[in-house]
Design a protein around this motif. Sequence first.
Motif, short mmCIF file in Angstrom:
data_model
loop_
_atom_site.label_atom_id
_atom_site.label_comp_id
_atom_site.label_asym_id
_atom_site.label_seq_id
_atom_site.Cartn_x
_atom_site.Cartn_y
_atom_site.Cartn_z
N PRO A 82 0.82 -1.22 0.00
CA PRO A 82 0.00 0.00 0.00
C PRO A 82 0.85 1.26 0.00
O PRO A 82 1.95 1.29 0.57
CB PRO A 82 -0.81 -0.13 1.29
N LEU A 83 0.35 2.29 -0.66
CA LEU A 83 1.05 3.56 -0.72
C LEU A 83 0.85 4.35 0.57
O LEU A 83 -0.06 4.08 1.35
CB LEU A 83 0.56 4.37 -1.92
N GLY A 84 1.71 5.33 0.79
CA GLY A 84 1.59 6.17 1.97
C GLY A 84 2.48 5.70 3.10
O GLY A 84 3.11 4.64 3.05
N ASP A 85 2.52 6.50 4.15
CA ASP A 85 3.35 6.19 5.31
C ASP A 85 2.73 5.09 6.15
O ASP A 85 1.52 5.10 6.42
CB ASP A 85 3.55 7.44 6.17
N LEU A 86 3.57 4.15 6.56
CA LEU A 86 3.15 3.08 7.46
C LEU A 86 4.11 3.07 8.64
O LEU A 86 5.31 2.85 8.47
CB LEU A 86 3.17 1.73 6.74
N ASN A 87 3.59 3.32 9.81
CA ASN A 87 4.42 3.45 11.01
C ASN A 87 4.23 2.24 11.92
O ASN A 87 3.10 1.95 12.34
CB ASN A 87 4.07 4.73 11.78
N PHE A 88 5.33 1.54 12.20
CA PHE A 88 5.30 0.39 13.09
C PHE A 88 6.36 0.54 14.17
O PHE A 88 7.45 1.06 13.91
CB PHE A 88 5.56 -0.91 12.31
N LEU A 102 7.13 -8.57 17.10
CA LEU A 102 5.78 -8.01 16.99
C LEU A 102 5.91 -6.58 16.48
O LEU A 102 6.65 -5.78 17.06
CB LEU A 102 5.07 -8.03 18.34
N ASP A 103 5.21 -6.26 15.41
CA ASP A 103 5.21 -4.91 14.85
C ASP A 103 3.86 -4.26 15.13
O ASP A 103 2.83 -4.63 14.53
CB ASP A 103 5.48 -4.94 13.34
N TRP A 104 3.85 -3.29 16.06
CA TRP A 104 2.63 -2.60 16.44
C TRP A 104 2.42 -1.39 15.53
O TRP A 104 3.32 -0.55 15.40
CB TRP A 104 2.70 -2.13 17.89
N TYR A 105 1.27 -1.33 14.89
CA TYR A 105 0.98 -0.21 14.00
C TYR A 105 0.65 1.02 14.84
O TYR A 105 -0.15 0.96 15.77
CB TYR A 105 -0.19 -0.54 13.08
N THR A 106 1.28 2.14 14.50
CA THR A 106 1.05 3.38 15.24
C THR A 106 0.67 4.49 14.27
O THR A 106 1.17 4.55 13.14
CB THR A 106 2.30 3.81 16.02
N GLU A 107 -0.20 5.34 14.69
CA GLU A 107 -0.63 6.49 13.90
C GLU A 107 -0.65 7.70 14.82
O GLU A 107 -1.30 7.68 15.87
CB GLU A 107 -2.02 6.25 13.32
N PRO A 108 0.08 8.76 14.47
CA PRO A 108 0.16 9.93 15.36
C PRO A 108 -1.19 10.52 15.73
O PRO A 108 -1.41 10.94 16.88
CB PRO A 108 0.99 10.94 14.55
N ASP A 109 -2.12 10.54 14.79
CA ASP A 109 -3.43 11.15 15.04
C ASP A 109 -4.49 10.12 15.43
O ASP A 109 -5.69 10.42 15.39
CB ASP A 109 -3.90 11.92 13.79
N LEU A 125 3.33 -16.34 3.60
CA LEU A 125 4.54 -17.15 3.82
C LEU A 125 5.81 -16.31 3.90
O LEU A 125 6.64 -16.51 4.79
CB LEU A 125 4.67 -18.19 2.70
N THR A 126 5.99 -15.38 2.99
CA THR A 126 7.18 -14.53 3.00
C THR A 126 6.82 -13.08 3.30
O THR A 126 7.58 -12.17 2.98
CB THR A 126 7.91 -14.60 1.65
N GLY A 127 5.67 -12.86 3.90
CA GLY A 127 5.21 -11.50 4.17
C GLY A 127 5.78 -10.92 5.44
O GLY A 127 6.43 -11.59 6.24
N ASP A 128 5.52 -9.63 5.63
CA ASP A 128 5.95 -8.91 6.82
C ASP A 128 4.92 -7.84 7.11
O ASP A 128 3.81 -7.84 6.56
CB ASP A 128 7.34 -8.30 6.62
N ALA A 129 5.27 -6.90 8.00
CA ALA A 129 4.32 -5.85 8.37
C ALA A 129 3.94 -4.99 7.18
O ALA A 129 2.78 -4.57 7.05
CB ALA A 129 4.92 -4.99 9.49
N LEU A 130 4.90 -4.72 6.30
CA LEU A 130 4.61 -3.88 5.14
C LEU A 130 3.59 -4.55 4.22
O LEU A 130 2.72 -3.87 3.65
CB LEU A 130 5.90 -3.59 4.37
N SER A 131 3.67 -5.86 4.07
CA SER A 131 2.76 -6.57 3.17
C SER A 131 1.32 -6.53 3.64
O SER A 131 0.39 -6.70 2.84
CB SER A 131 3.21 -8.02 3.00
N VAL A 132 1.09 -6.32 4.93
CA VAL A 132 -0.27 -6.22 5.47
C VAL A 132 -0.53 -4.81 5.99
O VAL A 132 -1.41 -4.60 6.83
CB VAL A 132 -0.50 -7.27 6.59
N GLY A 133 0.26 -3.85 5.50
CA GLY A 133 0.12 -2.48 5.96
C GLY A 133 -1.23 -1.88 5.65
O GLY A 133 -1.77 -1.08 6.44
N GLY A 134 -1.81 -2.24 4.50
CA GLY A 134 -3.12 -1.71 4.15
C GLY A 134 -4.18 -2.15 5.13
O GLY A 134 -5.05 -1.36 5.53
N LEU A 135 -4.14 -3.41 5.54
CA LEU A 135 -5.08 -3.92 6.54
C LEU A 135 -4.89 -3.21 7.87
O LEU A 135 -5.86 -2.82 8.54
CB LEU A 135 -4.89 -5.42 6.70
#
Length: 383
Positions: A82-88, A102-109, A125-135
């Motif tokens: 997904p495009l845009g900033d993803l903060n973990f 464990l990668d905790w998703y954080t959003e300033p606002d 299988l080969t995914g990470d936090a970025l691969s599920v960033g949209g979710l």
Amino acid sequence: MKGCLGYILTLCSWVLRLFYSVRRLWSPEALACDILPKLHSRESTLAKHLVRRRGLLNRPFRPPFLLRGPFVQTLLGLFCPPLGDLNFEREYLHVDKGIVALDWYTEPDSKLRRNSPILLVFPRLTGDALSVGGLCRLANKRGFRPVVFNRRGHGMSFLTTPKLTSTGDPNDAREVIGYIFEKYPYVPLVGVGVGAGCATLFSYLGESGSSSQLKAAVCISPSYDNTIKLCEQIPKFYELIVLVQLKAMLIVYWKVLHKVIDLKAVILKCWTLKEFDFHVYCKMYGIATFDTFWQRNDPMRDVDDIAVPVLCVNSVDDPVSVHENIPLDVFRYYPNLLLVTLAAGGHCSFHENVTGDSWANGTALTFIEGVLEFISNSRYWYK
């Protein structure tokens, strides 16, 4: 002169008409095609609540025509985060002499409450936090606190023991879920699995049964038949891509892994997932045959004991988790297991545009919101 001017004006008029006709033809509205979801489940109060009150099936899958093909969708899921900033924010947890991340998703606002539900995500299988960033981003906007579970060695984490965790082994996941439950004892905990991550989620739910600490779960593009048959059905291009990614991970941790596996043989000679599993995971777990390995890692081995609501989302054109392997009889028998199928969507994708917006993500969250609402309003949800 007047005749030439008339011809010019007529020509300009036809050009404009052609331009607007082509523009209407190639507009997103014209290129998009509605694909209606279909529910497979036993009639129950929960299913009626999800469909009638929460509108689980109200929103069709609407991909542009050019993105409708199964291989295009699958490649989008693999290579288009997904495009845009993803903060973990990363947190390391010690489990059975090993380490998971464990990668905790954080959003300033973000405006989360103390009792906002925690969404535990199991990547492919080969995914990470970025691969599920949209979710994670969408879940955060809808009031969830997302956290991504990276298996040992995955997600560029540390590997302190010569052992990678297979997708059908829920032991580390159980430790992580217990840790989160102790850290947030009064917060609902739910899970979403993507692709091979569904095997870990299914295995945990089946082994835990009624003692599961997850309130609800969603599996996006799960594979129900993880046997030799599945290995033979996987498209070669997809298999090669995944193998290259897995071998790259082995190279990163070669100092630890060379003690238990023949890295040279795996990297140079293993060009199927069956061979990779045998020479890597079977060696690590001390299992003699591939059949024995998959019997122990079959995600459906304890499906009879799953006691929480689970939604599975599959596309009929999935080139990896083929629809012939979907156990429709299971979903028609157990009232807490529901299946939604779509005519298109590929594997772990369901992209409605190239920016990474997935129809399955919204549907997963709608299901979980509906289940949590139903549980809070019903004493016996399974009736």
